[in-house]
Write an enzyme that holds these catalytic residues in place. Structure first.
Site, short mmCIF file in Angstrom:
data_model
loop_
_atom_site.label_atom_id
_atom_site.label_comp_id
_atom_site.label_asym_id
_atom_site.label_seq_id
_atom_site.Cartn_x
_atom_site.Cartn_y
_atom_site.Cartn_z
N LYS A 1 6.46 -9.56 -4.66
CA LYS A 1 7.61 -10.45 -4.87
C LYS A 1 8.90 -9.65 -4.84
O LYS A 1 8.96 -8.52 -5.33
CB LYS A 1 7.47 -11.19 -6.20
CG LYS A 1 6.35 -12.24 -6.15
CD LYS A 1 6.27 -13.04 -7.41
CE LYS A 1 7.43 -13.95 -7.66
NZ LYS A 1 7.34 -15.27 -7.05
N THR B 1 11.55 -9.99 -6.55
CA THR B 1 12.09 -9.69 -7.88
C THR B 1 11.70 -8.28 -8.30
O THR B 1 12.52 -7.52 -8.82
CB THR B 1 11.59 -10.72 -8.92
OG1 THR B 1 12.02 -12.01 -8.51
CG2 THR B 1 12.10 -10.41 -10.31
N ALA C 1 10.47 -5.86 -6.13
CA ALA C 1 10.92 -4.92 -5.09
C ALA C 1 12.38 -4.52 -5.29
O ALA C 1 12.75 -3.36 -5.08
CB ALA C 1 10.73 -5.54 -3.71
N LEU D 1 -4.63 -5.17 -8.38
CA LEU D 1 -3.24 -4.99 -7.95
C LEU D 1 -2.80 -3.56 -8.20
O LEU D 1 -3.21 -2.96 -9.20
CB LEU D 1 -2.33 -5.92 -8.76
CG LEU D 1 -2.68 -7.40 -8.78
CD1 LEU D 1 -1.99 -8.10 -9.94
CD2 LEU D 1 -2.26 -8.03 -7.46
N GLU D 2 -1.96 -3.04 -7.33
CA GLU D 2 -1.38 -1.71 -7.55
C GLU D 2 0.14 -1.85 -7.60
O GLU D 2 0.74 -2.41 -6.69
CB GLU D 2 -1.79 -0.75 -6.44
CG GLU D 2 -1.41 0.69 -6.72
CD GLU D 2 -0.23 1.16 -5.89
OE1 GLU D 2 0.55 1.98 -6.41
OE2 GLU D 2 -0.08 0.73 -4.75
N GLN E 1 2.69 -12.66 -3.63
CA GLN E 1 2.41 -13.93 -2.97
C GLN E 1 1.29 -13.74 -1.95
O GLN E 1 1.32 -12.80 -1.16
CB GLN E 1 3.64 -14.48 -2.28
CG GLN E 1 3.37 -15.86 -1.68
CD GLN E 1 4.59 -16.47 -1.03
OE1 GLN E 1 5.05 -15.97 0.00
NE2 GLN E 1 5.11 -17.53 -1.62
N TYR F 1 -17.07 -10.57 4.98
CA TYR F 1 -17.11 -9.53 3.95
C TYR F 1 -18.40 -9.64 3.14
O TYR F 1 -19.04 -8.63 2.85
CB TYR F 1 -15.88 -9.68 3.03
CG TYR F 1 -15.67 -8.52 2.11
CD1 TYR F 1 -15.03 -7.37 2.55
CD2 TYR F 1 -16.09 -8.56 0.79
CE1 TYR F 1 -14.83 -6.29 1.71
CE2 TYR F 1 -15.89 -7.50 -0.06
CZ TYR F 1 -15.26 -6.36 0.40
OH TYR F 1 -15.06 -5.30 -0.44
#
Length: 188
Positions: free
Chosen positions: A111, A113, A115, A136-137, A156, A170
């Site tokens: 997002k 915000t 960044a 998440l990283e 997102q 997968y």
């Protein structure tokens, strides 16, 4: 291959369990205070960060090697927010559990915000028939400590539907991150 709209995302989540828990609208406030938005957007879904984190530390002064990753490189933390040290990173997981259809590939973007504060969110694509909580990283690219928030939007997900179904998904190839439930470290 085409990007999917809010209407499609809502239908797939509500009828096929593609995203659980699912927010059909865009949430921008919680108890009267502004938050970083999450939920369904025009052509995507804004995911939330859960309150469990692994913060990178250099206490053990080891070499970072994805084939031989040392779990002692992280400190576990639970809380409503997490401070990432300068020029470091943290791992987290999503609140949402995903079940990706066989003919769909997702791209996940950070997002703006975060960044705009020098915090970069990196997530790889969710492949056809992958399911689980997303690891998440968060990279803090600044020379100062940076805060990230649990329970609020952080990235997102964009959904792309293929014109034809893949031969091997997968799940078919036994992907090593299939069904992950917590913050998952690298597997070689």
């Amino acid at each position: 291959m085409s990007i999917k709209s809010d209407k499609w995302i809502r239908r797939m989540a509500e009828q096929h369990g593609m995203i659980e828990p699912f927010e059909p609208g865009q949430i921008r406030e919680n108890d009267g205070r502004k938050i970083i938005s999450y939920g369904t957007s025009s052509y995507g879904y804004d995911i939330r960060c859960a309150p469990e984190f692994k913060v990178f530390t250099n206490i053990h002064s080891t070499v970072v090697d994805p084939k031989h990753f040392d779990e002692k490189s992280f400190v576990d933390f639970h809380g409503d927010s997490c401070i990432i040290p300068p020029n470091s990173f943290a791992l987290a997981r999503t609140v949402e559990y995903f079940r990706i259809p066989r003919n769909v590939l997702t791209i996940c973007l950070g997002k703006s915000t975060y960044a705009r504060c020098g915090i970069i969110v990196n997530v790889t694509p969710f492949e056809p028939e992958w399911e689980g909580y997303v690891t998440l990283e968060f990279s803090n690219t600044t020379p100062l400590p940076a805060r990230i928030y649990a329970g609020e939007g952080c990235a997102q997900v964009l959904f792309f539907e293929s014109d034809e179904v893949c031969e091997v998904s997968y799940r078919d190839r036994g992907g090593k991150y299939q069904g992950q439930v917590g913050v998952t470290l690298p597997k070689a």
